[in-house]
Design a protein around this motif. Structure first.
Motif, PDB file in Angstrom:
ATOM      1  N   ASN A 250      -1.902   7.662   2.426  1.00 29.88           N
ATOM      2  CA  ASN A 250      -1.294   6.430   2.934  1.00 29.88           C
ATOM      3  C   ASN A 250      -1.255   6.420   4.458  1.00 29.88           C
ATOM      4  O   ASN A 250      -1.424   5.376   5.089  1.00 29.88           O
ATOM      5  CB  ASN A 250       0.124   6.289   2.380  1.00 29.88           C
TER       6      ASN A 250
ATOM      7  N   CYS B 246       0.931   4.243  -2.950  1.00 30.41           N
ATOM      8  CA  CYS B 246       0.627   5.641  -2.652  1.00 30.41           C
ATOM      9  C   CYS B 246       1.798   6.573  -2.956  1.00 30.41           C
ATOM     10  O   CYS B 246       1.589   7.738  -3.330  1.00 30.41           O
ATOM     11  CB  CYS B 246       0.226   5.790  -1.178  1.00 30.41           C
TER      12      CYS B 246
ATOM     13  N   VAL C  52       0.842  -1.202   0.000  1.00 29.69           N
ATOM     14  CA  VAL C  52       0.000   0.000   0.000  1.00 29.69           C
ATOM     15  C   VAL C  52       0.875   1.249   0.000  1.00 29.69           C
ATOM     16  O   VAL C  52       0.583   2.235  -0.695  1.00 29.69           O
ATOM     17  CB  VAL C  52      -0.944  -0.009   1.215  1.00 29.69           C
ATOM     18  N   PHE C  53       1.949   1.209   0.758  1.00 34.93           N
ATOM     19  CA  PHE C  53       2.895   2.319   0.796  1.00 34.93           C
ATOM     20  C   PHE C  53       3.468   2.598  -0.591  1.00 34.93           C
ATOM     21  O   PHE C  53       3.531   3.755  -1.038  1.00 34.93           O
ATOM     22  CB  PHE C  53       4.012   1.976   1.790  1.00 34.93           C
TER      23      PHE C  53
ATOM     24  N   ASN D  23      -2.882   3.215   6.891  1.00 36.64           N
ATOM     25  CA  ASN D  23      -2.108   2.313   7.741  1.00 36.64           C
ATOM     26  C   ASN D  23      -2.878   1.800   8.953  1.00 36.64           C
ATOM     27  O   ASN D  23      -2.893   0.591   9.212  1.00 36.64           O
ATOM     28  CB  ASN D  23      -0.803   2.986   8.176  1.00 36.64           C
TER      29      ASN D  23
END
Length: 327
Positions: free
Chosen positions: A289, A258, A254-255, A293
């Motif tokens: 992002n 983004c 995901v990091f 989290n």
């Protein structure tokens, strides 16, 4: 002259050098920024819950969770301070002066650099846990991780100062008019140090972790029926480590999703002008992002869901709540 008088300026006394005031946003823009503000506040609240949970409950004081705590601190700052100010910057004049503009941008760069650094540390933590489990408890201790987190933040501060050196030395040099807040970042340096090098480390380590985790999972499946009780505990530990690696792997993916679009601008040879309208989407995607989290934690970490229930039901007000069984 009549047309000049009708134009609303940020600083009317500076007729020839003042920026024009942004036009009042239409209903769609207001709705969009309201949604961003809600996401920002929700992300800040959830990250604050992560910070409180790991700090309060003694059972959560593990090396990996200290890294998550550091990441949550940077994410909280993004949601509580950086995103709201960025929203205001797109629709208002900057009235605090050129020096304050340069100083303000230290905060988002520090938090972003710290987030990237924390991701690298998380990858190293999982690499040692999966690839060298026998030495993990001796090499990755709370003291070692705390020192690494401290150094990560110190390096982020120095990195942001170096990156904004020209802007701090001569504030406002990249503004086209008074009332604007735009800084210039050295694209090559930011691209290499802030993206290519850490992302390469993260990907290489996680590829290695994935290969080892798959081989360990196959070995466990083939021997699980024949292991003794003592060995079964080792298998359970390995399973928990592999599960943690998968969860943190989702965090890393995901990091990357983004952060990558923002740095693609540098890859095609353009300098990044923070504050320009063309970069708004990519910047907010990076900031988003930070809000995602804690959602990942809630989906994959049972301990986070449990701590939320304890907070909501006010059980944390009990004197011995920090000793509660969370894991």
């Amino acid at each position: 002259m009549m047309q000049l008088e009708r134009v609303e300026l940020c600083f009317p006394q500076l007729l020839n050098s003042s920026c024009r005031k942004p036009e009042p946003p239409n209903s769609d823009v207001v709705l969009f920024y309201s949604l961003l503000s809600s996401i920002s506040l929700l992300g800040a609240a959830l990250n604050l819950l992560v910070v409180f949970s790991i700090s309060h409950f003694r059972q959560l004081h593990t090396p990996t969770n200290i890294l998550l705590l550091s990441l949550a601190v940077s994410d909280f700052l993004v949601g509580f301070v950086v995103m709201p100010v960025e929203i205001l910057l797109t629709e208002t004049c900057w009235i605090l002066g050129d020096l304050m503009c340069a100083l303000y941008y230290l905060l988002p760069i520090i938090t972003i650099a710290a987030s990237v650094g924390n991701m690298v540390l998380i990858s190293i933590d999982r690499y040692v846990a999966i690839c060298d489990p026998l030495h993990y408890s001796t090499r990755v201790t709370q003291k070692v991780v705390t020192i690494c987190v401290f150094l990560c933040w110190i390096c982020s501060v120095f990195y942001s100062i170096i990156l904004l050196y020209d802007n701090l030395k001569q504030p406002g040099r990249y503004n086209s008019c008074y009332g604007e807040c735009v800084v210039n970042i050295t694209g090559v340096v930011d691209l290499a140090v802030g993206f290519i090098i850490p992302i390469t480390i993260i990907i290489v380590l996680y590829v290695r972790v994935f290969v080892v985790a798959v081989s360990q999972a196959r070995a466990m499946r083939s021997h699980i029926a024949t292991v003794s009780h003592k060995h079964s505990k080792i298998v359970q530990v390995k399973k928990s480590e592999i599960k943690a690696a998968r969860t943190l792997g989702v965090l890393v993916v995901v990091f990357l999703m983004c952060y990558s679009p923002y740095y693609c601008v540098s890859l095609i040879g353009h300098d990044i002008l923070i504050g320009s309208s063309t970069e708004v989407f990519m910047i907010f995607l990076m900031y988003f992002n930070s809000c995602l989290n804690p959602v990942i934690y809630a989906l994959f970490y049972p301990w986070f869901r449990k701590t939320i229930r304890l907070v909501v039901t006010c059980q944390i007000l009990q004197s011995d709540s920090h000793l509660a069984v969370i894991l």
